[in-house]
Design a protein around this motif. Structure first.
Motif, PDB file in Angstrom:
ATOM      1  N   LYS A 234     -75.182  -9.435  -0.837  1.00 12.28           N
ATOM      2  CA  LYS A 234     -74.123 -10.036  -0.023  1.00 12.28           C
ATOM      3  C   LYS A 234     -73.876 -11.485  -0.432  1.00 12.28           C
ATOM      4  CE  LYS A 234     -73.209  -6.645   2.915  1.00 12.28           C
ATOM      5  NZ  LYS A 234     -71.857  -6.055   3.082  1.00 12.28           N
ATOM      6  N   ASN A 237     -71.682 -11.588  -3.468  1.00  9.67           N
ATOM      7  CA  ASN A 237     -70.276 -11.368  -3.134  1.00  9.67           C
ATOM      8  C   ASN A 237     -69.653 -12.594  -2.482  1.00  9.67           C
ATOM      9  OD1 ASN A 237     -70.404  -8.755  -4.112  1.00  9.67           O
ATOM     10  ND2 ASN A 237     -70.869  -7.850  -2.126  1.00  9.67           N
ATOM     11  N   MET A 238     -70.392 -13.240  -1.588  1.00  8.20           N
ATOM     12  CA  MET A 238     -69.870 -14.419  -0.902  1.00  8.20           C
ATOM     13  C   MET A 238     -69.596 -15.560  -1.875  1.00  8.20           C
ATOM     14  SD  MET A 238     -72.366 -14.184   2.441  1.00  8.20           S
ATOM     15  CE  MET A 238     -71.764 -15.633   3.313  1.00  8.20           C
ATOM     16  N   PHE A 240     -68.585 -15.200  -4.955  1.00  9.61           N
ATOM     17  CA  PHE A 240     -67.308 -14.888  -5.603  1.00  9.61           C
ATOM     18  C   PHE A 240     -66.151 -15.076  -4.633  1.00  9.61           C
ATOM     19  CE2 PHE A 240     -69.897 -12.363  -8.684  1.00  9.61           C
ATOM     20  CZ  PHE A 240     -69.432 -12.972  -9.837  1.00  9.61           C
ATOM     21  N   GLU A 241     -66.316 -14.613  -3.408  1.00  9.24           N
ATOM     22  CA  GLU A 241     -65.251 -14.703  -2.407  1.00  9.24           C
ATOM     23  C   GLU A 241     -64.835 -16.147  -2.143  1.00  9.24           C
ATOM     24  OE1 GLU A 241     -66.539 -10.763   0.249  1.00  9.24           O
ATOM     25  OE2 GLU A 241     -67.052 -12.788   0.907  1.00  9.24           O
ATOM     26  N   GLN A 242     -65.787 -17.044  -2.117  1.00  7.10           N
ATOM     27  CA  GLN A 242     -65.502 -18.432  -1.784  1.00  7.10           C
ATOM     28  C   GLN A 242     -65.339 -19.321  -3.014  1.00  7.10           C
ATOM     29  OE1 GLN A 242     -67.871 -20.010   1.462  1.00  7.10           O
ATOM     30  NE2 GLN A 242     -68.265 -17.957   2.265  1.00  7.10           N
ATOM     31  N   GLN A 327     -63.665  -2.483  -5.235  1.00  6.72           N
ATOM     32  CA  GLN A 327     -63.867  -3.857  -5.681  1.00  6.72           C
ATOM     33  C   GLN A 327     -63.057  -4.823  -4.813  1.00  6.72           C
ATOM     34  OE1 GLN A 327     -63.031  -4.563  -9.802  1.00  6.72           O
ATOM     35  NE2 GLN A 327     -63.753  -6.691  -9.753  1.00  6.72           N
ATOM     36  N   THR A 328     -63.743  -5.708  -4.145  1.00  2.00           N
ATOM     37  CA  THR A 328     -63.078  -6.673  -3.250  1.00  2.00           C
ATOM     38  C   THR A 328     -62.934  -8.046  -3.862  1.00  2.00           C
ATOM     39  OG1 THR A 328     -65.216  -7.202  -2.238  1.00  2.00           O
ATOM     40  CG2 THR A 328     -63.910  -5.488  -1.178  1.00  2.00           C
ATOM     41  N   ASN A 329     -63.695  -8.322  -4.926  1.00  2.00           N
ATOM     42  CA  ASN A 329     -63.646  -9.652  -5.535  1.00  2.00           C
ATOM     43  C   ASN A 329     -63.349  -9.542  -7.016  1.00  2.00           C
ATOM     44  OD1 ASN A 329     -64.625 -10.889  -3.075  1.00  2.00           O
ATOM     45  ND2 ASN A 329     -66.616  -9.997  -3.604  1.00  2.00           N
ATOM     46  N   LYS A 330     -62.553 -10.442  -7.522  1.00  2.00           N
ATOM     47  CA  LYS A 330     -62.289 -10.502  -8.949  1.00  2.00           C
ATOM     48  C   LYS A 330     -63.369 -11.338  -9.606  1.00  2.00           C
ATOM     49  CE  LYS A 330     -58.738 -11.607 -12.391  1.00  2.00           C
ATOM     50  NZ  LYS A 330     -57.389 -12.161 -12.624  1.00  2.00           N
TER      51      LYS A 330
END
Length: 331
Positions: A234, A237-238, A240-242, A327-330
């Motif tokens: 997690k 992912n965070m 990449f998200e931010q 896939q939620t993040n590039k």
């Protein structure tokens, strides 16, 4: 004599006193073990009936404080929760009580957990927020916001996952699964204002989440079934998200993994190294490559541009579609 209620066995115990011993040694103790005896009961019996100098930590006896974490034949356990007969059956009546980390042993089962507590403190394991000294209302969370913590707040800081982690054993600078679980727990907390600071801290190569090798040893070791590897993922992912994840060998390794899955449906290990470290960086892995080649895991042309060394799986289009959907993040 062995019966359904008890069995007579020889329990081995790691013994070492940093103040008097040059090297550790193993000592044996014969005793009757009942079907309801816990590992803590065996340690108590050693101390009370055999050798009063035998030392270990214990406190609550309810699996809450984490003080009695040890290893039995290398298996991390909470002594106050682990049934002794189960382990005697598992290891064919041959068990050795060991500290969580032999190289950190101070006296018998007692170890210096300074590294564990320092790494825990490094991730700011508390809610950082500018709270009014005289608040007029509660700070509320929704059920969904609370559930996002994924039981990470149930960690009892026993150190079982920390001292079972091979990455941390190889790299003492690595934060380890317990500290990263704490980092996730407070970063995901909607009341916290230091999330970016923690994500930047845990994104550093050689120190943070990118040094996790996904071996799942932490998940196996955790007595509360918290599954630290889930929280580490997690945090990936965070980052990449931010927009905190930097483009380096570690993040390019993640990109290379996905690239291979899209291309063939298989993990292309040679291509991952080529993609993440480049042609010049591949020379560091020549010895490993030779071993993999001998075992048939890769071929002489693996990783060579313009040569497809791995065949496509059947229904590759379905895998590609699943990747696109999930896939939620590039990267």
């Amino acid at each position: 004599m062995q019966n359904n209620e008890t069995r007579k066995v020889t329990i081995k115990a790691f013994r070492f006193n940093a103040e008097t011993d040059y090297l550790p040694y193993t000592k044996q103790y014969e005793m009757e073990v009942g079907k309801d005896d816990l590992i803590l009961d065996l340690m108590n019996r050693i101390k009370w009936e055999h050798d009063g100098s035998f030392s270990y930590r214990r406190s609550c006896r309810h699996g809450i404080c984490g003080a009695c974490g040890i290893k039995v034949n290398g298996k991390p356990v909470l002594a106050c929760k682990q049934n002794a007969i189960e382990l005697l059956d598992l290891f064919d009546n041959d068990i050795t009580l060991e500290p969580q980390s032999k190289k950190r042993a101070i006296k018998d089962m007692i170890i210096d957990k300074g590294d564990f507590w320092q790494k825990h403190a490094d991730v700011l394991p508390y809610v950082v927020a500018d709270v009014d000294a005289h608040p007029t209302h509660e700070t509320k969370q929704s059920i969904a916001q609370f559930n996002a913590m994924l039981d990470s707040d149930l960690c009892i800081q026993c150190g079982s996952c920390h001292y079972a982690c091979p990455s941390l054993e190889a790299n003492p600078d690595y934060l380890g699964p317990a500290a990263l679980t704490a980092a996730y727990r407070f970063t995901i907390d909607t009341r916290d204002e230091a999330g970016k600071e923690r994500l930047e801290l845990t994104s550093k190569p050689g120190f943070g989440v990118w040094d996790c090798v996904k071996c799942f040893e932490c998940a196996q070791a955790c007595p509360k079934e918290i599954n630290p590897i889930e929280k580490i993922t997690k945090l990936h992912n965070m980052q990449f998200e931010q927009g905190i994840a930097e483009r380096n060998v570690a993040t390019k390794h993640a990109e290379g993994f996905l690239r291979g899955m899209k291309k063939t449906g298989y993990l292309d290990e040679a291509d991952i190294v080529l993609y993440s470290e480049g042609i010049l960086g591949m020379h560091k892995h020549l010895k490993t490559a030779m071993k993999m080649m001998k075992s048939g895991k890769i071929h002489w042309h693996s990783g060579v541009p313009f040569i497809n060394s791995i065949p496509e799986i059947k229904n590759l289009s379905e895998v590609q579609k699943l990747i696109e959907i999930s896939q939620t993040n590039k990267l």
